[in-house]
Write a protein that holds these residues in place. Structure first.
Motif, short mmCIF file in Angstrom:
data_model
loop_
_atom_site.label_atom_id
_atom_site.label_comp_id
_atom_site.label_asym_id
_atom_site.label_seq_id
_atom_site.Cartn_x
_atom_site.Cartn_y
_atom_site.Cartn_z
N THR A 25 0.81 -1.22 0.00
CA THR A 25 0.00 0.00 0.00
C THR A 25 0.84 1.27 0.00
O THR A 25 0.39 2.31 -0.46
CB THR A 25 -0.93 0.03 1.22
N GLN A 26 2.07 1.20 0.51
CA GLN A 26 2.94 2.38 0.57
C GLN A 26 4.39 1.94 0.70
O GLN A 26 4.68 0.90 1.28
CB GLN A 26 2.58 3.26 1.77
N SER A 44 8.57 9.15 0.23
CA SER A 44 7.59 8.06 0.32
C SER A 44 6.56 8.22 -0.78
O SER A 44 6.41 9.30 -1.37
CB SER A 44 6.91 8.03 1.69
N LYS A 45 5.86 7.14 -1.05
CA LYS A 45 4.84 7.14 -2.10
C LYS A 45 3.77 6.11 -1.76
O LYS A 45 4.09 4.99 -1.39
CB LYS A 45 5.49 6.78 -3.44
N ASP A 46 2.52 6.52 -1.89
CA ASP A 46 1.42 5.57 -1.78
C ASP A 46 1.39 4.74 -3.06
O ASP A 46 1.62 5.26 -4.15
CB ASP A 46 0.08 6.29 -1.61
N SER A 92 8.23 3.73 1.78
CA SER A 92 9.04 4.88 2.19
C SER A 92 10.51 4.49 2.10
O SER A 92 10.86 3.31 2.19
CB SER A 92 8.68 5.34 3.61
#
Length: 124
Positions: A54-55, A79-81, A57
């Motif tokens: 889901t994510q 970070s990125k979803d 970092s």
């Protein structure tokens, strides 16, 4: 009784390590390149699992070998979803031996897996 898959790897350049198959991601890596003009490009990549991750970092460290040990000269976080993440930064460097250390956290709902990856060494 079921057992998880365990793969063992060794690297003379980065030290011995044991890597257990991950639940939240498929692959992770750290990379470095240095241009002739002294610009270092550091990169961390995490490829998550579709429908699970889901994510992602990441904390990237640019490290220089000095006086017999590695010291951090620059670091970045991002970070990125979503399922996967490629995080890249550039910076000028002086002459020496460098590597990248990527500390990656891969999330699946409330579960988090942390992995540390090192690039090979680069001389400038």
């Amino acid at each position: 009784m079921l057992f998880g898959l365990l793969s063992v790897s060794a690297s003379a350049e980065t030290g011995d390590f044991i890597q257990v198959e991950a639940a939240n991601y498929s692959a992770a890596s750290a990379n470095i390149s240095i241009s002739r003009s002294g610009i270092a490009t550091v990169n961390g990549i995490a490829i998550g699992k579709h429908g699970i991750t889901t994510q992602v970092s990441m904390h990237l460290y640019l490290q220089k070998y000095k006086n017999g040990s590695w010291t951090t000269v620059r670091d970045w976080t991002g970070s990125k979803d979503g399922t996967s993440y490629s995080f890249t930064k550039n910076t000028a460097v002086s002459k020496g031996k460098y590597r990248t250390n990527a500390v990656i956290k891969v999330y699946a709902e409330k579960r988090c897996e942390k992995v540390k990856k090192y690039s090979g060494n680069k001389l400038y």
